[in-house]
Every structure is written in C-alpha cells, then in structure tokens.
Design a protein around this motif. Structure first.
Motif, PDB file in Angstrom:
ATOM      1  N   SER A 150       2.887   6.086  -2.648  1.00  0.00           N
ATOM      2  CA  SER A 150       3.950   7.082  -2.797  1.00  0.00           C
ATOM      3  C   SER A 150       4.830   6.843  -4.011  1.00  0.00           C
ATOM      4  O   SER A 150       5.500   7.770  -4.477  1.00  0.00           O
ATOM      5  CB  SER A 150       4.825   7.103  -1.530  1.00  0.00           C
ATOM      6  OG  SER A 150       4.054   7.336  -0.380  1.00  0.00           O
ATOM      7  N   GLY A 151       4.876   5.617  -4.537  1.00  0.00           N
ATOM      8  CA  GLY A 151       5.779   5.308  -5.632  1.00  0.00           C
ATOM      9  C   GLY A 151       7.205   5.149  -5.140  1.00  0.00           C
ATOM     10  O   GLY A 151       7.514   5.357  -3.948  1.00  0.00           O
ATOM     11  N   SER A 152       8.076   4.781  -6.043  1.00  0.00           N
ATOM     12  CA  SER A 152       9.481   4.591  -5.689  1.00  0.00           C
ATOM     13  C   SER A 152      10.339   4.851  -6.923  1.00  0.00           C
ATOM     14  O   SER A 152      10.027   4.392  -8.022  1.00  0.00           O
ATOM     15  CB  SER A 152       9.715   3.165  -5.172  1.00  0.00           C
ATOM     16  OG  SER A 152      11.083   2.939  -4.913  1.00  0.00           O
ATOM     17  N   THR A 153      11.429   5.584  -6.723  1.00  0.00           N
ATOM     18  CA  THR A 153      12.372   5.877  -7.804  1.00  0.00           C
ATOM     19  C   THR A 153      13.575   4.955  -7.789  1.00  0.00           C
ATOM     20  O   THR A 153      14.415   5.033  -8.689  1.00  0.00           O
ATOM     21  CB  THR A 153      12.857   7.336  -7.702  1.00  0.00           C
ATOM     22  OG1 THR A 153      13.434   7.553  -6.411  1.00  0.00           O
ATOM     23  CG2 THR A 153      11.694   8.295  -7.899  1.00  0.00           C
ATOM     24  N   PHE A 158       0.831  -1.209   0.000  1.00  0.00           N
ATOM     25  CA  PHE A 158       0.000   0.000   0.000  1.00  0.00           C
ATOM     26  C   PHE A 158       0.862   1.254   0.000  1.00  0.00           C
ATOM     27  O   PHE A 158       0.632   2.192  -0.779  1.00  0.00           O
ATOM     28  CB  PHE A 158      -0.924  -0.029   1.222  1.00  0.00           C
ATOM     29  CG  PHE A 158      -1.675   1.244   1.448  1.00  0.00           C
ATOM     30  CD1 PHE A 158      -2.781   1.557   0.671  1.00  0.00           C
ATOM     31  CD2 PHE A 158      -1.273   2.139   2.432  1.00  0.00           C
ATOM     32  CE1 PHE A 158      -3.476   2.743   0.874  1.00  0.00           C
ATOM     33  CE2 PHE A 158      -1.965   3.318   2.649  1.00  0.00           C
ATOM     34  CZ  PHE A 158      -3.069   3.624   1.872  1.00  0.00           C
ATOM     35  N   GLU A 159       1.860   1.303   0.868  1.00  0.00           N
ATOM     36  CA  GLU A 159       2.730   2.475   0.925  1.00  0.00           C
ATOM     37  C   GLU A 159       3.541   2.632  -0.356  1.00  0.00           C
ATOM     38  O   GLU A 159       3.807   3.750  -0.811  1.00  0.00           O
ATOM     39  CB  GLU A 159       3.657   2.364   2.133  1.00  0.00           C
ATOM     40  CG  GLU A 159       2.920   2.402   3.464  1.00  0.00           C
ATOM     41  CD  GLU A 159       3.832   2.138   4.641  1.00  0.00           C
ATOM     42  OE1 GLU A 159       5.014   1.751   4.381  1.00  0.00           O
ATOM     43  OE2 GLU A 159       3.388   2.307   5.796  1.00  0.00           O
ATOM     44  N   LEU A 160       3.921   1.512  -0.968  1.00  0.00           N
ATOM     45  CA  LEU A 160       4.680   1.553  -2.217  1.00  0.00           C
ATOM     46  C   LEU A 160       3.831   2.129  -3.340  1.00  0.00           C
ATOM     47  O   LEU A 160       4.289   2.982  -4.109  1.00  0.00           O
ATOM     48  CB  LEU A 160       5.168   0.154  -2.564  1.00  0.00           C
ATOM     49  CG  LEU A 160       6.085   0.008  -3.779  1.00  0.00           C
ATOM     50  CD1 LEU A 160       7.411   0.709  -3.541  1.00  0.00           C
ATOM     51  CD2 LEU A 160       6.305  -1.466  -4.085  1.00  0.00           C
ATOM     52  N   LYS A 161       2.595   1.680  -3.457  1.00  0.00           N
ATOM     53  CA  LYS A 161       1.729   2.160  -4.526  1.00  0.00           C
ATOM     54  C   LYS A 161       1.231   3.572  -4.279  1.00  0.00           C
ATOM     55  O   LYS A 161       0.966   4.324  -5.223  1.00  0.00           O
ATOM     56  CB  LYS A 161       0.529   1.215  -4.686  1.00  0.00           C
ATOM     57  CG  LYS A 161       0.886  -0.126  -5.297  1.00  0.00           C
ATOM     58  CD  LYS A 161       1.418   0.048  -6.717  1.00  0.00           C
ATOM     59  CE  LYS A 161       1.722  -1.280  -7.371  1.00  0.00           C
ATOM     60  NZ  LYS A 161       2.209  -1.127  -8.755  1.00  0.00           N
ATOM     61  N   GLN A 205       5.469   3.205 -10.066  1.00  0.00           N
ATOM     62  CA  GLN A 205       4.703   4.426 -10.288  1.00  0.00           C
ATOM     63  C   GLN A 205       3.620   4.557  -9.228  1.00  0.00           C
ATOM     64  O   GLN A 205       2.923   3.592  -8.912  1.00  0.00           O
ATOM     65  CB  GLN A 205       4.063   4.398 -11.679  1.00  0.00           C
ATOM     66  CG  GLN A 205       3.240   5.628 -12.006  1.00  0.00           C
ATOM     67  CD  GLN A 205       2.563   5.517 -13.359  1.00  0.00           C
ATOM     68  OE1 GLN A 205       2.675   4.490 -14.024  1.00  0.00           O
ATOM     69  NE2 GLN A 205       1.872   6.555 -13.769  1.00  0.00           N
ATOM     70  N   ALA A 206       3.502   5.756  -8.668  1.00  0.00           N
ATOM     71  CA  ALA A 206       2.447   6.003  -7.684  1.00  0.00           C
ATOM     72  C   ALA A 206       1.080   5.897  -8.353  1.00  0.00           C
ATOM     73  O   ALA A 206       0.881   6.346  -9.480  1.00  0.00           O
ATOM     74  CB  ALA A 206       2.627   7.381  -7.055  1.00  0.00           C
ATOM     75  N   ARG A 207       0.138   5.315  -7.651  1.00  0.00           N
ATOM     76  CA  ARG A 207      -1.207   5.112  -8.168  1.00  0.00           C
ATOM     77  C   ARG A 207      -2.201   5.994  -7.421  1.00  0.00           C
ATOM     78  O   ARG A 207      -2.019   6.293  -6.232  1.00  0.00           O
ATOM     79  CB  ARG A 207      -1.617   3.645  -8.012  1.00  0.00           C
ATOM     80  CG  ARG A 207      -0.794   2.691  -8.864  1.00  0.00           C
ATOM     81  CD  ARG A 207      -1.152   2.818 -10.325  1.00  0.00           C
ATOM     82  NE  ARG A 207      -0.532   1.762 -11.125  1.00  0.00           N
ATOM     83  CZ  ARG A 207      -0.865   1.497 -12.372  1.00  0.00           C
ATOM     84  NH1 ARG A 207      -1.798   2.215 -12.965  1.00  0.00           N
ATOM     85  NH2 ARG A 207      -0.254   0.524 -13.035  1.00  0.00           N
ATOM     86  N   PRO A 208      -3.268   6.409  -8.086  1.00  0.00           N
ATOM     87  CA  PRO A 208      -4.278   7.229  -7.405  1.00  0.00           C
ATOM     88  C   PRO A 208      -5.035   6.408  -6.368  1.00  0.00           C
ATOM     89  O   PRO A 208      -5.120   5.171  -6.467  1.00  0.00           O
ATOM     90  CB  PRO A 208      -5.193   7.694  -8.544  1.00  0.00           C
ATOM     91  CG  PRO A 208      -4.971   6.711  -9.642  1.00  0.00           C
ATOM     92  CD  PRO A 208      -3.555   6.237  -9.509  1.00  0.00           C
ATOM     93  N   PRO A 209      -5.615   7.051  -5.373  1.00  0.00           N
ATOM     94  CA  PRO A 209      -6.325   6.307  -4.321  1.00  0.00           C
ATOM     95  C   PRO A 209      -7.458   5.439  -4.843  1.00  0.00           C
ATOM     96  O   PRO A 209      -7.696   4.347  -4.319  1.00  0.00           O
ATOM     97  CB  PRO A 209      -6.850   7.421  -3.395  1.00  0.00           C
ATOM     98  CG  PRO A 209      -5.901   8.559  -3.605  1.00  0.00           C
ATOM     99  CD  PRO A 209      -5.494   8.483  -5.044  1.00  0.00           C
ATOM    100  N   ARG A 210      -8.165   5.888  -5.874  1.00  0.00           N
ATOM    101  CA  ARG A 210      -9.287   5.082  -6.374  1.00  0.00           C
ATOM    102  C   ARG A 210      -8.799   3.771  -6.978  1.00  0.00           C
ATOM    103  O   ARG A 210      -9.473   2.747  -6.871  1.00  0.00           O
ATOM    104  CB  ARG A 210     -10.085   5.883  -7.415  1.00  0.00           C
ATOM    105  CG  ARG A 210     -10.796   7.095  -6.841  1.00  0.00           C
ATOM    106  CD  ARG A 210     -11.681   7.758  -7.870  1.00  0.00           C
ATOM    107  NE  ARG A 210     -12.786   6.896  -8.250  1.00  0.00           N
ATOM    108  CZ  ARG A 210     -13.730   7.246  -9.119  1.00  0.00           C
ATOM    109  NH1 ARG A 210     -13.683   8.434  -9.694  1.00  0.00           N
ATOM    110  NH2 ARG A 210     -14.696   6.412  -9.420  1.00  0.00           N
TER     111      ARG A 210
END
Length: 409
Positions: free
Chosen positions: A141-144, A136-139, A150-155
């Motif tokens: 905020s995303g990670s470089t 959940f935290e990975l999606k 890539q960060a995903r929107p909450p929906r």
C-alpha cells in the motif's frame, strides 16, 4: 450515480446458489429504471467492443440476475456476487470490466498477491510472520508518513519474498522466532558463497529488513555492510536458423508480425506490449525513445497483421497494436505470457539472437548496437564481449544458411 445508502438485511444469506434461481426463477427487479439504464450501457458497450450476440445477451442476463438478488437497489454490485454467475456460464470478465467502467463495482475480492503471501509464509513463527506481514502491507500500500515508502507492484513483492524465504525458514528451523534476534553472523552463515544466488538472497533480505528497521519494528539491520558480490554472468546464445525461418514464415499473422519485429529490430516484450496503432506511420515505428525505420519484410508482416486485426476486431476500443481474445473487449495491453505463447518460444531468445548477430556483423562495435537498438553501453558489451569465444563461430557455420537477416538501417 450508484446509490450511496445501504439497505440493512435482517438475515444475511450465508451463501447463494444461483442454480436454484435458474430452476425456480429469480425475484422481480425492484429498480426497473436502473435495469433500463444498465441495458443501454450494455448495448453501447457491446457496440463499441464488437461483441457477439451471445456475449451481449449474456451481459444483459447477468445484470438482470444481479439486480434481482441485490439487497440495496441501485447500489454498487459486489464482485463476489458477480463471480457467482460463473455457474450460469455468462461472460464474467467482460461484466466486471463493464461495471468497473460504470463505477458500479464494489471489488471485495481478496487480491491474488495476498493469498500467495499467506500460502508461502505459512508455518513461520508467529512473531516473525507478524513482522513480515507488516512489511508486506507497507510495500503493497505504501505510506505517506515519514519515513515515506513507495508502493511496490505485486511481482516485485513476490520476487523479494521468494529470494528471502529460504533464509527465513532456515532461521525459523534454528529456533529464531523473530527477525529481531537475527545477527550479522546469521546472515553470513545462510548466504550462498557467490554468484547470482548470493546476490538474490541478500537483495531480498535487505529490502525486507531495512524498511522494518526504519519503522523501528526491528532494532538493527543485520545486512548492513555485508558484501554482495556480482551475479553470475549469462552468455547469450544464437537461435538455430530453421527455428527463425519457421516462426518468421508462419501463416498465423500475429506470430509472424511479432517475430519480424523482434528478429529484425530487437524489440523487447515490454515494447511490443506498449505499441499503439498510432505508433506506425510512414513505414516507421515510433518508440518512446527513438524512431525505427521498418525493414521491408517487417512492413509486409505488420500490414498482414493489421488486416487480420481489423477483420477480427473491426470496432475494438483497444488502442494497442497487438490484441488478444481477452484484451479485444477492453483497453489493456496483452501480457508477456501471451507474447511467448504466440511465438512458441521466449521473446528474449529471439532478441538476444538479433543483438548477437549485429555484434558479430559489426566486429564488436558497441556504439552501433547502442545507436540501432537503444541499449546502454553495459548492455551492448554483453554481446560484443563474446563474439570471439571459441565455439560460437563453429555453431554459426554449422547452422549456416540463408537466414532472414535485416539490412543495416
């Protein structure tokens, strides 16, 4: 510029009751120059957004209360302190927008998606909950760092968790406390046999387990090489003629304009939300991928809506064509929920009715639907493939009448 230093407090308050301040008075403001600058910003904001006197006064009063309880004069205001003003009935949402525009807001609120995730995953075993929280935290905020995420929107996150949660709870009830112990046979046992439920659950599990495997949180991806199948096809249905007449000839200008754009030109909710006032020129609507020559009934209703909009919000800074009571004081678009509420029905139903009518009128020509409405070939075939189904012609004859249908563009 907000103050960057922080005044330490010897005894931090555990909770503030601003109603006591209303009864006994608030402390004096220690930064009068900051108060004067914020007062000027409130006046400018109220003038640009055409706020009423009561709203503008409430903004100024709310800022003075925040300044009086601020521990570091001139620093950013905490959003949690701004929300305390709801007990005093000031305009909290415009105040948050104003402070954010001035870079004077420290948003310390817990995002709604975090609260939703905690509530939905409560009761899962601790190891499994830890793995799911890492995903959940990975999606969110995303990670470089490799492997990049890539960060995903909450929906999107809500949809994936909702699809996968029945399987996760089933495994937890079977005694599996970690996703590392889930095997391919466990996935096959929990999946529905076919159709949309199978596709949705497998999609949710794959989007969760594959990133965890890439991050070496779990050892294998048990959803690999599992056959997904095809979702259950849905059949678009026409809308009854009297319902089309009612929404198209409604006296409310926003409802009539929204209905006309969908009924005549099959615009989606996303296209309606993104429309700007500058997209209307010379009787045409300029969408990102194509121009649309507006039908005469649409021009009439859009012109009536523009008169209503200019009268209701004469100096709003919102560039979008459709403005609501909430977005009139900002620059963000309206929501899909607002569009459906104004229409009194789903915008998708009206759009499907228009596309279905065009498919029937052209004898099932997918090229015409693609050219008129910008659909893909697969999307057009969804409508042209059902025009000969038994029952559809009888339905149209039963509801026949002088329905408001557009002429070919």
């Amino acid at each position: 510029m907000p103050a960057e230093h922080q005044q330490l407090v010897l005894f931090p308050p555990s909770g503030r009751d601003l109603r006591r301040g209303q009864e006994r008075g608030f402390p004096e403001i220690e930064a009068p120059e900051v108060a004067a600058a914020l007062k000027a910003a409130v006046d400018d904001y109220a003038q640009r957004h055409e706020l009423g006197y009561c709203t503008a006064y409430g903004l100024d009063r709310g800022l003075r209360v925040l300044l009086s309880i601020q521990e570091t004069p001139g620093a950013r205001f905490r959003a949690s302190d701004v929300l305390l003003l709801r007990d005093m009935l000031p305009p909290v949402r415009p105040l948050l927008k104003l402070l954010a525009q001035l870079d004077m807001l420290d948003d310390d609120r817990t995002p709604g998606i975090v609260l939703w995730f905690r509530e939905r995953t409560a009761g899962l075993p601790e190891p499994m909950l830890g793995e799911l929280t890492a995903w959940f935290e990975l999606k969110l905020s995303g990670s470089t760092t490799a492997p990049r995420v890539q960060a995903r929107p909450p929906r999107w996150i809500q949809r994936m968790v909702t699809h996968a949660l029945p399987a996760l709870r089933t495994w937890a009830d079977q005694g599996k406390d970690s996703l590392r112990s889930v095997t391919r046979d466990d996935v096959l046992a929990v999946l529905p046999d076919s159709g949309t439920p199978r596709v949705d659950m497998l999609q949710g599990l794959r989007h969760i387990l594959r990133p965890l495997k890439n991050r070496l949180i779990i050892f294998t991806d048990p959803t690999a090489r599992v056959f997904c199948g095809m979702p259950t096809p849905t059949i678009p249905l026409p809308v009854e003629v009297h319902a089309l007449r009612a929404v198209l000839h409604d006296r409310e200008a926003p409802r009539a304009a929204l209905a006309a754009l969908i009924i005549f030109h099959a615009l989606t909710s996303g296209q309606l939300r993104g429309l700007k006032t500058t997209d209307l020129r010379d009787g045409r609507l300029f969408l990102p991928n194509r121009p649309v020559l507006l039908a005469e009934p649409v021009r009439t209703r859009v012109a009536a809506y523009l008169d209503y909009r200019n009268h209701r919000w004469p100096r709003t800074a919102n560039p979008h064509l459709f403005v609501s009571q909430t977005t009139g004081c900002g620059v963000e678009p309206v929501s899909n929920v607002w569009i459906n509420d104004v229409l009194g029905m789903s915008a998708r139903r009206l759009r499907e009715d228009r596309l279905l009518h065009e498919a029937e009128a052209t004898g099932g020509d997918p090229r015409r639907i693609c050219g008129l409405f910008g659909l893909s070939v697969g999307g057009a075939l969804r409508y042209t493939g059902i025009i000969d189904q038994p029952g559809l012609i009888e339905y149209n004859l039963r509801n026949a009448g002088p329905a408001p249908r557009p002429a070919p563009e």
